[in-house]
Scaffold this motif. Structure first.
Motif, PDB file in Angstrom:
ATOM      1  N   ILE A  95       0.844  -1.199   0.000  1.00  0.00           N
ATOM      2  CA  ILE A  95       0.000   0.000   0.000  1.00  0.00           C
ATOM      3  C   ILE A  95       0.880   1.250   0.000  1.00  0.00           C
ATOM      4  N   ALA A  96       1.913   1.210   0.836  1.00  0.00           N
ATOM      5  CA  ALA A  96       2.789   2.387   0.959  1.00  0.00           C
ATOM      6  C   ALA A  96       3.437   2.716  -0.379  1.00  0.00           C
ATOM      7  N   ALA A  97       3.871   1.676  -1.111  1.00  0.00           N
ATOM      8  CA  ALA A  97       4.496   1.908  -2.419  1.00  0.00           C
ATOM      9  C   ALA A  97       3.467   2.494  -3.389  1.00  0.00           C
ATOM     10  N   ALA A  98       2.251   1.950  -3.368  1.00  0.00           N
ATOM     11  CA  ALA A  98       1.203   2.462  -4.279  1.00  0.00           C
ATOM     12  C   ALA A  98       0.937   3.940  -3.986  1.00  0.00           C
ATOM     13  N   CYS A  99       0.856   4.298  -2.698  1.00  0.00           N
ATOM     14  CA  CYS A  99       0.616   5.705  -2.321  1.00  0.00           C
ATOM     15  C   CYS A  99       1.777   6.591  -2.789  1.00  0.00           C
ATOM     16  N   ALA A 100       3.000   6.112  -2.617  1.00  0.00           N
ATOM     17  CA  ALA A 100       4.169   6.927  -2.992  1.00  0.00           C
ATOM     18  C   ALA A 100       4.213   7.159  -4.503  1.00  0.00           C
ATOM     19  N   HIS A 101       3.931   6.110  -5.279  1.00  0.00           N
ATOM     20  CA  HIS A 101       3.936   6.271  -6.741  1.00  0.00           C
ATOM     21  C   HIS A 101       2.891   7.307  -7.166  1.00  0.00           C
ATOM     22  N   LEU A 102       1.683   7.151  -6.648  1.00  0.00           N
ATOM     23  CA  LEU A 102       0.616   8.094  -7.007  1.00  0.00           C
ATOM     24  C   LEU A 102       0.967   9.508  -6.537  1.00  0.00           C
ATOM     25  N   ALA A 103       1.454   9.604  -5.309  1.00  0.00           N
ATOM     26  CA  ALA A 103       1.800  10.911  -4.739  1.00  0.00           C
ATOM     27  C   ALA A 103       2.810  11.657  -5.615  1.00  0.00           C
ATOM     28  N   SER A 104       3.725  10.903  -6.216  1.00  0.00           N
ATOM     29  CA  SER A 104       4.784  11.551  -7.024  1.00  0.00           C
ATOM     30  C   SER A 104       4.222  12.194  -8.292  1.00  0.00           C
ATOM     31  N   THR A 105       2.978  11.845  -8.642  1.00  0.00           N
ATOM     32  CA  THR A 105       2.375  12.395  -9.867  1.00  0.00           C
ATOM     33  C   THR A 105       1.503  13.627  -9.574  1.00  0.00           C
ATOM     34  N   VAL A 106       1.417  14.013  -8.298  1.00  0.00           N
ATOM     35  CA  VAL A 106       0.581  15.162  -7.917  1.00  0.00           C
ATOM     36  C   VAL A 106       1.441  16.429  -7.864  1.00  0.00           C
ATOM     37  N   GLU A 107       0.873  17.502  -8.395  1.00  0.00           N
ATOM     38  CA  GLU A 107       1.567  18.796  -8.384  1.00  0.00           C
ATOM     39  C   GLU A 107       1.985  19.136  -6.932  1.00  0.00           C
ATOM     40  N   PRO A 108       3.282  19.282  -6.650  1.00  0.00           N
ATOM     41  CA  PRO A 108       3.725  19.455  -5.258  1.00  0.00           C
ATOM     42  C   PRO A 108       3.077  20.616  -4.509  1.00  0.00           C
ATOM     43  N   ARG A 109       2.751  21.721  -5.177  1.00  0.00           N
ATOM     44  CA  ARG A 109       2.230  22.880  -4.427  1.00  0.00           C
ATOM     45  C   ARG A 109       0.839  22.591  -3.820  1.00  0.00           C
ATOM     46  N   ARG A 110       0.143  21.608  -4.361  1.00  0.00           N
ATOM     47  CA  ARG A 110      -1.172  21.274  -3.809  1.00  0.00           C
ATOM     48  C   ARG A 110      -1.142  19.978  -3.006  1.00  0.00           C
ATOM     49  N   PHE A 111       0.034  19.409  -2.855  1.00  0.00           N
ATOM     50  CA  PHE A 111       0.093  18.079  -2.263  1.00  0.00           C
ATOM     51  C   PHE A 111       0.118  18.133  -0.737  1.00  0.00           C
ATOM     52  N   GLU A 112      -0.789  17.421  -0.107  1.00  0.00           N
ATOM     53  CA  GLU A 112      -0.907  17.441   1.356  1.00  0.00           C
ATOM     54  C   GLU A 112      -0.292  16.212   2.024  1.00  0.00           C
ATOM     55  N   GLY A 113       0.514  15.481   1.286  1.00  0.00           N
ATOM     56  CA  GLY A 113       1.279  14.397   1.911  1.00  0.00           C
ATOM     57  C   GLY A 113       0.707  13.017   1.667  1.00  0.00           C
ATOM     58  N   ALA A 114       1.587  12.045   1.802  1.00  0.00           N
ATOM     59  CA  ALA A 114       1.193  10.630   1.722  1.00  0.00           C
ATOM     60  C   ALA A 114       1.384  10.058   3.119  1.00  0.00           C
ATOM     61  N   TRP A 115       0.273   9.790   3.786  1.00  0.00           N
ATOM     62  CA  TRP A 115       0.371   9.149   5.103  1.00  0.00           C
ATOM     63  C   TRP A 115       0.468   7.654   4.872  1.00  0.00           C
ATOM     64  N   ILE A 116       1.452   7.032   5.471  1.00  0.00           N
ATOM     65  CA  ILE A 116       1.534   5.566   5.441  1.00  0.00           C
ATOM     66  C   ILE A 116       1.669   5.096   6.883  1.00  0.00           C
ATOM     67  N   ALA A 117       1.365   3.823   7.120  1.00  0.00           N
ATOM     68  CA  ALA A 117       1.283   3.339   8.504  1.00  0.00           C
ATOM     69  C   ALA A 117       2.645   2.952   9.090  1.00  0.00           C
ATOM     70  N   GLN A 118       3.714   3.198   8.344  1.00  0.00           N
ATOM     71  CA  GLN A 118       5.032   2.698   8.744  1.00  0.00           C
ATOM     72  C   GLN A 118       5.431   3.038  10.189  1.00  0.00           C
ATOM     73  N   GLU A 119       5.097   4.247  10.657  1.00  0.00           N
ATOM     74  CA  GLU A 119       5.475   4.634  12.030  1.00  0.00           C
ATOM     75  C   GLU A 119       4.807   3.736  13.075  1.00  0.00           C
ATOM     76  N   TYR A 120       3.710   3.083  12.675  1.00  0.00           N
ATOM     77  CA  TYR A 120       2.919   2.290  13.626  1.00  0.00           C
ATOM     78  C   TYR A 120       3.062   0.788  13.399  1.00  0.00           C
ATOM     79  N   ILE A 121       3.962   0.390  12.463  1.00  0.00           N
ATOM     80  CA  ILE A 121       4.099  -1.033  12.123  1.00  0.00           C
ATOM     81  C   ILE A 121       5.525  -1.489  12.392  1.00  0.00           C
ATOM     82  N   GLU A 122       5.641  -2.685  12.937  1.00  0.00           N
ATOM     83  CA  GLU A 122       6.946  -3.287  13.172  1.00  0.00           C
ATOM     84  C   GLU A 122       7.364  -4.052  11.913  1.00  0.00           C
TER      85      GLU A 122
END
Ligand code: 0XW
Ligand code: MG
Length: 369
Positions: free
Chosen positions: A300-327
């Motif tokens: 999921i995190a990879a899918a979010c990152a790929h999509l996020a990279s295609t969004v115009e940065p000035r309007r981009f509000e971030g890609a939240w992924i669960a990594q901080e909460y997963i071991e």
């Protein structure tokens, strides 16, 4: 390249450090569903969908797997050449259930990317950057402690914070927002997320008690109709999250002008391919949005990152992924990680992540030979 076999796995992802607390629910462990799509050419594509429990949105893990059971037999023997044809095929097998179809959409993109030798971001229109912003989500907590964590996360590089509120009295919610602002100021953009939990009256009070703090007010109330009644009565911009249940809901929110931005969940909206239409609609109206998912691991995190990279940065509000909460990670050689509040977009073919053999144990269902 034809689909020969589909294996479905369930992976429990316990929340690191205890419960993840939101207005709608406290969650301790999430049940992620993975699909492994094996082709006659020996290439394997992976997809994932992981609702954050059964309450956050009208999705649940067993529902995803029941939907996959309807869809999977109809995909056997299909050519992985046209994602539009495969999407049509899925729609012929099952109406709705975009969050389950999203797992297949991710796997098809992974396969096609590997076959063509390009990263998934290229299939989604092309990357604008190789490193995307993430944001830190502060769970509902004690005001002083929340502000302390906020300052800590900003100094570790997060450019944006999401402050969860609701489920308690107005005083505590207002104090939390003020203390976070005092702790971080302009060093990070702030969203205040009600996760559907506030009444219209509570939302108006909170807004007026924090008049000069520049935050986006995310999903304050339960329904789009309630949020619509806030229009013109708040000083803060309003973002929709949970109400964006499908492409049509986004279209309604944009055309009625009730949303100033969005917190998008890639699987809720049917997967990265469907999200490209939403991304482009938002671009037409200069609307900011995130590219998150509710939960999930490296796929999921990879899918979010790929999509996020295609969004115009000035309007981009971030890609939240669960990594901080997963071991741990599914792919220790190419994990998707947040570094300095940002995520490096995988550059290899497909998703750029391959779960190590045996990571998910025995398949809970298999289709094909
Ligand atoms: C912060 N998130 C992206 C993670 C949880 O799924 C909730 C969600 C949100 O914004 O509501
Ligand atoms: Mg939200």
């Amino acid at each position: 390249m034809r689909i020969e076999r589909i294996n479905v796995y369930s992976m429990l992802l316990p929340v690191k450090g205890g419960a993840y607390r939101m207005a709608s629910d406290d969650v301790q462990s999430l049940d992620s569903t993975l699909v492994e799509v094996v082709t006659d050419e020996g290439l394997t594509g992976w997809g994932e969908t992981c609702p954050i429990g059964p309450v956050y949105q009208p999705h649940h893990a067993l529902g995803a797997r029941a939907a996959i059971a309807e869809i999977a037999p109809g995909l056997l023997g299909q050519d992985v050449a046209s994602i539009r044809l495969l999407t049509k095929r899925m729609d012929e097998r099952l109406n709705g259930h975009g969050y389950a179809k999203a797992a297949f959409d991710i796997a098809f993109l992974d396969l096609l990317g590997q076959r063509l030798g390009v990263p998934v971001s290229t299939l989604l229109g092309g990357a604008l950057t190789d490193r995307v912003q993430s944001y830190y989500s502060l769970i509902v907590g004690v005001p002083d402690e929340t502000a302390r964590i906020a300052a800590d996360k900003v100094s570790s590089g997060y450019p944006r914070l999401q402050v969860k509120i609701s489920g308690r009295n107005l005083e505590e919610d207002v104090a939390t927002v003020h203390k976070v602002w005092e702790a971080v100021g302009y060093k990070a953009r702030i969203a205040v997320d009600g996760n559907r939990g506030l009444t219209v009256a509570f939302a108006i009070h909170l807004d007026r008690l924090c008049p000069s703090i520049p935050f986006a007010f995310e999903q304050p109330c339960n329904t789009m109709e309630e949020v619509a009644t806030l229009k013109g009565r708040l000083t803060h911009p309003v973002y929709l999250d949970e109400n964006t249940e499908d492409q049509n809901a986004v279209l309604r929110a944009i055309s009625s002008g009730i949303a100033d931005g969005f917190g998008f969940k890639v699987t809720r909206l049917g997967g990265p391919t469907k999200m490209t239409a939403i991304r482009d609609l938002c671009a037409i109206q200069s609307l900011p949005h995130s590219c998150d998912d509710a939960w999930g691991g490296d796929i999921i995190a990879a899918a979010c990152a790929h999509l996020a990279s295609t969004v115009e940065p000035r309007r981009f509000e971030g890609a939240w992924i669960a990594q901080e909460y997963i071991e741990g990670h599914y792919d220790n050689a190419n994990p998707i990680i947040i570094d300095n509040g940002h995520i490096a977009v995988p550059q290899g073919p497909g998703l750029g992540v391959k779960p190590e053999p045996g990571t998910f144990g025995t398949a809970v269902a298999s289709y094909g030979s």
